[in-house]
Write a protein that holds these residues in place. Structure first.
Motif, PDB file in Angstrom:
ATOM      1  N   TYR A  10     -18.764   6.322  -6.044  1.00 16.67           N
ATOM      2  CA  TYR A  10     -19.771   5.656  -5.333  1.00 16.67           C
ATOM      3  C   TYR A  10     -19.183   5.665  -3.976  1.00 16.67           C
ATOM      4  O   TYR A  10     -18.010   5.272  -3.768  1.00 16.67           O
ATOM      5  N   ALA A  11     -20.039   5.517  -2.929  1.00 13.77           N
ATOM      6  CA  ALA A  11     -19.499   5.464  -1.407  1.00 13.77           C
ATOM      7  C   ALA A  11     -19.420   4.163  -1.016  1.00 13.77           C
ATOM      8  O   ALA A  11     -20.796   3.442  -0.627  1.00 13.77           O
ATOM      9  N   TYR A  12     -18.360   3.284  -0.704  1.00 15.20           N
ATOM     10  CA  TYR A  12     -18.449   2.088  -0.228  1.00 15.20           C
ATOM     11  C   TYR A  12     -17.026   1.741   0.549  1.00 15.20           C
ATOM     12  O   TYR A  12     -16.199   2.327  -0.029  1.00 15.20           O
ATOM     13  N   PRO A  13     -16.982   1.082   1.451  1.00 15.89           N
ATOM     14  CA  PRO A  13     -15.705   1.103   2.084  1.00 15.89           C
ATOM     15  C   PRO A  13     -14.442   0.558   1.424  1.00 15.89           C
ATOM     16  O   PRO A  13     -13.364   0.593   1.805  1.00 15.89           O
TER      17      PRO A  13
ATOM     18  N   TRP B 204     -13.585   6.994  -2.520  1.00 14.42           N
ATOM     19  CA  TRP B 204     -14.995   6.897  -2.802  1.00 14.42           C
ATOM     20  C   TRP B 204     -15.198   7.288  -4.298  1.00 14.42           C
ATOM     21  O   TRP B 204     -16.118   7.693  -4.570  1.00 14.42           O
TER      22      TRP B 204
ATOM     23  N   MET C 246     -11.156   3.204  -1.680  1.00 10.37           N
ATOM     24  CA  MET C 246     -10.564   4.325  -0.675  1.00 10.37           C
ATOM     25  C   MET C 246     -10.782   5.617  -0.991  1.00 10.37           C
ATOM     26  O   MET C 246     -10.808   6.419  -0.056  1.00 10.37           O
TER      27      MET C 246
ATOM     28  N   PRO D 282       0.523   6.013  -0.559  1.00 11.81           N
ATOM     29  CA  PRO D 282      -0.372   6.946  -0.749  1.00 11.81           C
ATOM     30  C   PRO D 282      -1.403   6.958  -1.703  1.00 11.81           C
ATOM     31  O   PRO D 282      -2.666   7.329  -1.573  1.00 11.81           O
TER      32      PRO D 282
ATOM     33  N   VAL E 154       0.953  -1.216  -0.021  1.00 11.67           N
ATOM     34  CA  VAL E 154       0.124   0.171  -0.013  1.00 11.67           C
ATOM     35  C   VAL E 154       0.785   1.351  -0.024  1.00 11.67           C
ATOM     36  O   VAL E 154       1.798   1.252   0.676  1.00 11.67           O
TER      37      VAL E 154
ATOM     38  N   ILE F 262     -10.800  -4.169   6.189  1.00  8.45           N
ATOM     39  CA  ILE F 262     -10.320  -3.679   4.812  1.00  8.45           C
ATOM     40  C   ILE F 262      -9.003  -3.951   4.754  1.00  8.45           C
ATOM     41  O   ILE F 262      -8.067  -3.827   5.592  1.00  8.45           O
TER      42      ILE F 262
ATOM     43  N   LEU G 180     -12.811  -6.602   1.048  1.00  5.96           N
ATOM     44  CA  LEU G 180     -13.655  -6.436   2.213  1.00  5.96           C
ATOM     45  C   LEU G 180     -13.755  -7.673   2.964  1.00  5.96           C
ATOM     46  O   LEU G 180     -14.100  -8.702   2.122  1.00  5.96           O
TER      47      LEU G 180
ATOM     48  N   LEU H  51     -26.405   9.339  -1.522  1.00  5.48           N
ATOM     49  CA  LEU H  51     -25.487   8.599  -2.316  1.00  5.48           C
ATOM     50  C   LEU H  51     -24.064   8.696  -1.580  1.00  5.48           C
ATOM     51  O   LEU H  51     -23.080   7.994  -1.685  1.00  5.48           O
TER      52      LEU H  51
ATOM     53  N   GLN I 184      -5.917  -5.221   9.623  1.00  9.10           N
ATOM     54  CA  GLN I 184      -6.702  -4.495   8.921  1.00  9.10           C
ATOM     55  C   GLN I 184      -7.656  -3.396   9.271  1.00  9.10           C
ATOM     56  O   GLN I 184      -7.510  -3.139  10.509  1.00  9.10           O
ATOM     57  N   ILE I 185      -8.154  -2.651   8.428  1.00 10.79           N
ATOM     58  CA  ILE I 185      -8.866  -1.415   8.958  1.00 10.79           C
ATOM     59  C   ILE I 185     -10.135  -2.185   9.390  1.00 10.79           C
ATOM     60  O   ILE I 185     -10.961  -2.610   8.596  1.00 10.79           O
TER      61      ILE I 185
ATOM     62  N   LEU J  45      -3.805   4.109  -1.247  1.00  4.12           N
ATOM     63  CA  LEU J  45      -4.609   4.156  -0.219  1.00  4.12           C
ATOM     64  C   LEU J  45      -5.688   5.406  -0.221  1.00  4.12           C
ATOM     65  O   LEU J  45      -6.475   5.489   0.646  1.00  4.12           O
TER      66      LEU J  45
ATOM     67  N   VAL K  33      -6.089  -3.174   1.910  1.00  6.26           N
ATOM     68  CA  VAL K  33      -5.965  -2.399   0.753  1.00  6.26           C
ATOM     69  C   VAL K  33      -5.056  -2.835  -0.201  1.00  6.26           C
ATOM     70  O   VAL K  33      -5.148  -2.169  -1.370  1.00  6.26           O
TER      71      VAL K  33
ATOM     72  N   PRO L 192       6.610  -0.142  -0.851  1.00 11.61           N
ATOM     73  CA  PRO L 192       5.462   0.454  -0.343  1.00 11.61           C
ATOM     74  C   PRO L 192       5.562   1.032   1.350  1.00 11.61           C
ATOM     75  O   PRO L 192       6.693   1.063   1.498  1.00 11.61           O
TER      76      PRO L 192
ATOM     77  N   MET M 168      -4.942   8.729  -0.333  1.00 13.14           N
ATOM     78  CA  MET M 168      -4.521   9.840   0.746  1.00 13.14           C
ATOM     79  C   MET M 168      -5.013  11.370  -0.214  1.00 13.14           C
ATOM     80  O   MET M 168      -4.638  11.341  -1.379  1.00 13.14           O
TER      81      MET M 168
END
Lengths: 488, 96
Positions: free
Chosen positions: A86-89, A94, A92, A44, A42, A149, A135, B13, B86-87, A47, A151, B69, A49
């Motif tokens: 779209y917003a979903y975990p 969105w 990263m 930045p 991973v 999560i 996920l 949304l 993990q997160i 991820l 990544v 990384p 950032m």
């Protein structure tokens, strides 16, 4: 399966393919995430950032264009990337960087054979995007449901291949998937392994009664992680939709996931506005101008594809079509075989049978991959030449091959130690006479009409020559000596 | 005009839970933003070619090479909660 008469079924497929580049799509982090511990690949950029800038991986663009060329797509001169929001975990930033209205490849087709007929499945487009984070849904340390999560997968180059709704049943869908997988492997752009998620096939299924207005209720079916699951999920989904229509119920536009353990598709109550992605041009990436020189350079880099190899094997080299079909399923084995064929003076079919039977048996027994055959194509051709000349019988050649696999010693050394086949008529006739003299009972049996006695005498000759006598010659000489013996 | 329903839709949304008062405020703010963009519609752009990018660059690519990384500690630095390396986030339904 047999689809109930009276209904039309159309299926379009969306295939996601992870490209096997060294680095990710928009950053220099390694894309080899499969065996990496969580969150160790991973940076930045992947991820998500704030303030980071993506830079396009040229190899991923090349691989996508090569795939398009293999699928007879047009490669337009202008392409660009867009943001799909779209917003979903698992996402990263969105938003996912994808391609909306100017994909790298447009149109094309893939020819498949299914249900005894050959059909072209039209390709709509091939575009490039980035994979999401992974996920896992778990019960957390505190006993509460949670999502975790990893990544690592975020930003791995992902190519999407979309077909027109040209597929009409599960068998065609599987034929398409298998053929596509093989092409991707021959191109070397992906491992295309379904169980690792490197190849993911989703299907849009629509069913409507013949004569009624064309159905426009698309059901998206996902989560099939094998070709078997793909076939089963489509069979199930077609039956389910027909069942609903038979009962006079309405079909609902929805996404359904294949549930392997229950062998059924289950509605995934997704976000209501699932398709409101508000695409807009990715401001961080200048557009791509795909020069004709680049397309030409990539065209030259394209390997011969399985269909062309198959045709060459059958039409020019006289290989049986079933053998050719079998061979092109394995790119490395096919490449090796073609290399041996080129060095072999005899018929190509001889080489193909040898590879598919003898060589593959040893590969399987030793759990070796086709790319790891421990014998050079030159040595293999020499071994086949020795067999063709009669210096080695088929059995001896098989034994030598086995020893080469086991010891990795050079061919000459093994043949020198084991000796060549004895085909010299004078020498063999002498041994035949000795064996007859030592076995008068067998000779008498033969004269009494027991033809099988020849087999026994043959075995004795082989024993005396430690298996090196040419079996065809020995039979011939034995019969000649036996009839002369009767005349005497 | 942007109506209340559209504001609620956009908020959904973006996974934002807005109070009634916030919806009102957002409706007014968004309305202003949209009006500002409306001004562009007044321009005659018939001789301007469609533009997706204003930076005069094209085909900026890099070679397929890797570099090291971040350490996992650094990756996790902003995570609200970490579990099994993990997160951890509140449970979401399996979706994509």
């Amino acid at each position: 399966m047999t689809v109930e008469a009276g209904y039309r079924v159309v299926i379009g497929l969306e295939t996601h393919v992870q490209l096997n580049t060294a680095s990710k799509m928009f950053c220099r982090t390694s894309a080899a995430y499969a065996s990496a511990p969580p969150n160790t690949l991973v940076c930045p950029v992947c991820l998500g950032m704030p303030g980071v800038l993506p830079v396009i991986n040229a190899a991923a663009v090349d691989f996508t264009i090569m795939t398009g060329l293999a699928l007879h797509s047009e490669i337009p001169p202008h392409a660009k990337f867009d943001r799909k929001n779209y917003a979903y975990p698992d996402l990263m930033k969105w938003y996912q960087i994808s391609q909306y209205d100017l994909p790298l490849c447009v149109g094309g087709w893939l020819e498949i054979a299914a249900n005894g007929e050959t059909r072209r499945i039209r390709i709509t487009r091939v575009h490039l995007e980035e994979d999401t984070a992974k996920l896992t849904h778990v019960v957390g340390d505190d006993g509460q449901p949670a999502s975790l999560i990893d990544v690592n997968r975020s930003g791995v180059p992902l190519m999407e291949i979309v077909t027109e709704p040209d597929i009409t049943n599960a068998e065609e869908a599987m034929a398409y998937g298998l053929k596509l997988r093989n092409i991707l492997r021959w191109l070397g752009v992906s491992t295309a392994n379904m169980q690792d998620g490197a190849l993911r096939i989703d299907a849009n299924v629509s069913v409507w009664p013949i004569g009624a207005e064309v159905g426009n209720t698309k059901v998206e079916v996902k989560n099939m992680n094998s070709f078997r699951a793909l076939g089963q999920a489509l069979d199930y989904e077609i039956e389910r939709q027909i069942g609903l229509l038979e009962r006079g119920e309405r079909l609902e536009q929805e996404t359904r996931g294949w549930d392997e353990s229950d062998a059924r598709t289950v509605s995934q109550r997704t976000k209501e506005y699932a398709h409101d992605y508000r695409y807009f041009p990715e401001p961080d990436l200048p557009p791509l101008e795909i020069t004709r020189e680049r397309v030409q350079r990539l065209t030259k880099r394209m390997p011969e594809l399985p269909d062309a190899v198959r045709q060459r094997l059958v039409e020019e080299l006289g290989v049986a079509s079933a053998d050719a079909d079998e061979l092109i399923e394995d790119r490395d084995l096919a490449a090796y075989t073609l290399d041996v064929i080129e060095r072999h003076a005899g018929p190509a079919a001889e080489v193909v049978t040898w590879v598919l039977q003898d060589v593959r048996r040893l590969l399987n027994a030793r759990e070796l991959k086709s790319a790891d055959i421990p014998i050079s194509a030159a040595s293999m051709a020499e071994l086949l030449a020795l067999r063709a000349k009669g210096d080695l019988s088929s059995t001896m050649a098989g034994t030598v091959l086995e020893e080469m696999f086991a010891t990795r010693k050079p061919l000459e050394e093994i043949v020198a130690a084991r000796g060549r086949q004895i085909s010299d008529s004078d020498a063999l006739a002498e041994i035949a006479r000795e064996v007859m003299a030592a076995n008068p009972q067998a000779v008498a049996d033969y004269h009494a009409g027991k033809d099988r006695a020849v087999q026994f005498l043959m075995g004795q000759v082989m024993r005396r020559t430690r298996g090196q006598a040419n079996p065809g010659k020995v039979t011939e000489l034995l019969r000649a000596e036996l009839s002369r013996d009767r005349g005497a | 005009m942007i109506d209340r329903e559209q504001v609620v839709h956009v908020a959904a949304l973006a996974r934002l839970a807005l109070s009634e008062a916030e919806i009102d405020r957002m409706q007014a703010d968004l309305q202003q933003i949209l009006q500002a963009f409306e001004a562009l519609n007044a321009l005659d752009v018939s001789d301007v070619s469609p533009t997706a990018q204003v930076i005069p660059l094209a085909t900026v690519e890099r070679l397929d090479e890797t570099e090291a990384p971040l350490s996992r500690d650094d990756v996790m630095r902003n995570a609200p909660r970490v579990e099994r390396d993990q997160i951890r986030v509140p449970a979401v339904l399996p979706e994509e």
